[in-house]
Design a protein around this motif. Sequence first.
Motif, short mmCIF file in Angstrom:
data_model
loop_
_atom_site.label_atom_id
_atom_site.label_comp_id
_atom_site.label_asym_id
_atom_site.label_seq_id
_atom_site.Cartn_x
_atom_site.Cartn_y
_atom_site.Cartn_z
N ARG A 55 0.81 -1.22 0.00
CA ARG A 55 0.00 0.00 0.00
C ARG A 55 0.85 1.27 0.00
O ARG A 55 0.32 2.36 0.20
CB ARG A 55 -0.91 0.01 1.24
CG ARG A 55 -2.03 -1.02 1.19
CD ARG A 55 -3.03 -0.76 2.31
NE ARG A 55 -4.15 -1.68 2.20
CZ ARG A 55 -4.50 -2.57 3.13
NH1 ARG A 55 -3.78 -2.64 4.26
NH2 ARG A 55 -5.54 -3.35 2.97
N GLY A 56 2.13 1.12 -0.15
CA GLY A 56 3.00 2.29 -0.21
C GLY A 56 3.13 3.03 1.11
O GLY A 56 3.27 4.25 1.15
N GLY A 57 3.09 2.26 2.22
CA GLY A 57 3.27 2.85 3.55
C GLY A 57 2.00 3.37 4.19
O GLY A 57 2.03 3.90 5.31
N GLN A 58 0.86 3.18 3.53
CA GLN A 58 -0.41 3.69 4.08
C GLN A 58 -0.96 2.74 5.14
O GLN A 58 -0.98 1.53 4.96
CB GLN A 58 -1.43 3.84 2.96
CG GLN A 58 -2.76 4.43 3.41
CD GLN A 58 -3.78 4.47 2.28
OE1 GLN A 58 -3.46 4.17 1.14
NE2 GLN A 58 -4.99 4.85 2.60
N LEU A 59 -1.42 3.32 6.27
CA LEU A 59 -2.05 2.55 7.34
C LEU A 59 -3.56 2.72 7.24
O LEU A 59 -4.07 3.81 6.95
CB LEU A 59 -1.58 3.03 8.73
CG LEU A 59 -0.07 3.09 8.97
CD1 LEU A 59 0.20 3.57 10.40
CD2 LEU A 59 0.58 1.74 8.75
N GLN A 60 -4.31 1.65 7.52
CA GLN A 60 -5.77 1.73 7.48
C GLN A 60 -6.30 2.68 8.56
O GLN A 60 -7.28 3.36 8.37
CB GLN A 60 -6.39 0.33 7.65
CG GLN A 60 -6.20 -0.58 6.46
CD GLN A 60 -6.97 -0.11 5.24
OE1 GLN A 60 -6.67 0.93 4.66
NE2 GLN A 60 -7.98 -0.87 4.84
N GLN A 61 -5.65 2.68 9.73
CA GLN A 61 -5.97 3.65 10.78
C GLN A 61 -4.82 4.65 10.83
O GLN A 61 -3.74 4.33 11.32
CB GLN A 61 -6.14 2.97 12.15
CG GLN A 61 -6.51 3.90 13.28
CD GLN A 61 -7.85 4.59 13.05
OE1 GLN A 61 -8.83 3.95 12.69
NE2 GLN A 61 -7.88 5.89 13.25
N PRO A 62 -5.03 5.87 10.29
CA PRO A 62 -3.91 6.83 10.20
C PRO A 62 -3.26 7.08 11.56
O PRO A 62 -3.95 7.19 12.58
CB PRO A 62 -4.61 8.10 9.69
CG PRO A 62 -5.84 7.61 8.99
CD PRO A 62 -6.28 6.39 9.75
N PHE A 63 -1.93 7.16 11.56
CA PHE A 63 -1.17 7.46 12.77
C PHE A 63 -0.69 8.90 12.71
O PHE A 63 0.03 9.29 11.80
CB PHE A 63 0.03 6.51 12.92
CG PHE A 63 0.83 6.76 14.16
CD1 PHE A 63 0.35 6.41 15.40
CD2 PHE A 63 2.09 7.36 14.08
CE1 PHE A 63 1.09 6.64 16.56
CE2 PHE A 63 2.84 7.59 15.23
CZ PHE A 63 2.34 7.23 16.47
N GLU A 64 -1.14 9.70 13.69
CA GLU A 64 -0.85 11.14 13.69
C GLU A 64 0.08 11.54 14.83
O GLU A 64 -0.12 12.55 15.49
CB GLU A 64 -2.17 11.92 13.77
CG GLU A 64 -3.05 11.68 12.54
CD GLU A 64 -4.49 12.14 12.73
OE1 GLU A 64 -4.83 12.57 13.87
OE2 GLU A 64 -5.26 12.07 11.77
N GLY A 65 1.08 10.72 15.06
CA GLY A 65 2.11 11.04 16.05
C GLY A 65 1.58 11.12 17.47
O GLY A 65 0.79 10.27 17.92
N PHE A 66 1.99 12.16 18.17
CA PHE A 66 1.65 12.32 19.59
C PHE A 66 0.14 12.36 19.81
O PHE A 66 -0.35 11.84 20.82
CB PHE A 66 2.29 13.61 20.13
CG PHE A 66 1.99 13.86 21.59
CD1 PHE A 66 2.57 13.09 22.58
CD2 PHE A 66 1.10 14.87 21.96
CE1 PHE A 66 2.29 13.31 23.92
CE2 PHE A 66 0.81 15.10 23.30
CZ PHE A 66 1.41 14.32 24.28
N GLU A 67 -0.60 12.93 18.88
CA GLU A 67 -2.06 13.02 19.02
C GLU A 67 -2.69 11.63 19.08
O GLU A 67 -3.60 11.38 19.87
CB GLU A 67 -2.65 13.81 17.84
CG GLU A 67 -4.13 14.13 17.97
CD GLU A 67 -4.47 14.99 19.18
OE1 GLU A 67 -5.59 14.83 19.72
OE2 GLU A 67 -3.62 15.80 19.60
N SER A 68 -2.20 10.70 18.26
CA SER A 68 -2.72 9.32 18.25
C SER A 68 -2.35 8.57 19.54
O SER A 68 -3.11 7.74 20.03
CB SER A 68 -2.19 8.55 17.05
OG SER A 68 -2.73 9.05 15.86
N LEU A 69 -1.16 8.88 20.09
CA LEU A 69 -0.72 8.24 21.34
C LEU A 69 -1.45 8.81 22.55
O LEU A 69 -1.54 8.16 23.59
CB LEU A 69 0.79 8.42 21.52
CG LEU A 69 1.69 7.73 20.49
CD1 LEU A 69 3.14 8.11 20.71
CD2 LEU A 69 1.52 6.20 20.55
N LYS A 70 -1.99 10.01 22.40
CA LYS A 70 -2.66 10.70 23.52
C LYS A 70 -4.17 10.46 23.54
O LYS A 70 -4.77 10.32 24.61
CB LYS A 70 -2.37 12.20 23.42
CG LYS A 70 -2.91 13.04 24.57
CD LYS A 70 -2.72 14.52 24.32
CE LYS A 70 -3.73 15.03 23.30
NZ LYS A 70 -3.78 16.49 23.17
#
Length: 517
Positions: free
Chosen positions: A186-201
């Motif tokens: 998929r060329g590095g695409q994730l089904q659930q987008p990872f948005e850095g610190f916001e996704s971890l928080k």
Amino acid sequence: MKEKKLGLTSLILMIFTSVYGFNNIPRSYYLMGYAAIPWFVIAGILFFIPFAFMVAEFGSAFSHESGGMYSWMCKSVGPKYAFIGTFMWYTSYVLWMVNVSSGIWVPVSNILFGSDTTATWSLFGSDFLSGSRLLGIMAVAFFIFITYFDAKGVDKISKVTSIGGTAVLTINILVVVGSIVMIIVRGGQLQQPFEGFESLKTPLNAAYQGSPIAILSFIVYALFAYGGIEAVGGLVDKTENPEKNFPKGIISAAMVIVAGYAFLIMLVGSFTNYSEILGSKEITLGNVSYVIMSNFAAEIGEAFGVSHSAQLALAHGFARVYAFIMLLALMGAMFTLVYSPLKQIIEGTPKELWPGKMGEIDKDGMPGNAMWIQCTIVCVMILLISFGGDTMQQFFLILTAMVNVGMTVPYMFISYAFPKFKKMKDVDRSFVVFKSQKSATIWGYVVTITLFLANLFAIIQPAMEGDIKTTIWSLSGPVIFGICAWLIYSSYEKKTHASEAAEDILKDNTAEDARVI
């Protein structure tokens, strides 16, 4: 013959297999999404690593004692404290049996139908005997069946089902390789987008968003994921150069386990869009692993351009394979754990402590009487929860909450006893990690407070959101079983004191008779 010692690599692998559980990954993703990852790191630092070192020091110092954790706490604090802590550790397995007996029908459904249909099951078309109530009745029948065969000493079945452990390892490898291949395709695409610190928080689960108590309560799931480390205590004396290799092994294993959990949670997000796959009310903590693994197979099909019907076939087929593997693993664990913890606590404590014939080990080497008492308790608990009028989602939420709290509370007894253990004189100190009393006290209380606060948040969080029932059930296990342990030991103390008093009177009378003669 000289016993072969464990090298560093073997030690790390043994710790890893004792602690790591694949099922914790899809459940954690379902509860928090990517935001689960920081809590696994926090739980590793504040609980897993220091607690493993404490257990290792206990195990090394009391390596010749047969009572395990009962001996550790008995010599450090006292027999009553030790019995209550050990009894609560044993009863955490009772709660696990309640959970697995009910949840085992989910893999059965996946094997038969390719998906979880347990919510639609009913007996004779009756609405009353359907859903969680029917699962409860089936769970009772299943547990009676397991107890009957185990009480006969037929524990060999667990050896057949041990293949499940190897198969679960294969599933891990498949998920890692398959996810990486999909990311590349998929060329590095994730089904659930990872948005850095916001996704971890920010949790993906709406129930955890905007609720600090709910987020903090999740740490109990992370702590539970590190369960099983009490087994580490017996490995110190089996390790080559333990002073050097054991701390290295613990830290290396901890890093591998924390990184493993974090990496696989990320990979689940690579093929699972949260709102599309896990947004349904039909998803429960009991079936989420099977839903995610079905989706994994379907996404592989989609990544390679197969038809929609072929994707569905892949999903149902893989769900059946995964369910069969989990069924084997759960059956093997159940056949072993129905008797093993019970036998350990009975053999490690005074026989007179147990009421009636409960403390007897029969000719097959099984605590038969105690196993049937255990069976009665498990069956009553299953029926009380299953007939409580809950949805399937709530049913599995209650069961999981009970197990998580029940299995982490007993660790508080060990960590609280550790500073007292460090004060003991004339103890084997051939293996030491905490070099000073101050460091032992600080870390003993850090671990105890971490466990206490995590369980407090996990218990009160449902009540704060109006779910009183889950709070009551979460609290009921430790409280009820703690009181039972206190009553059993108090009764033993009374009998012991009465017996000692009778012996003293007999001695006095004998001495008096001798003087008269």
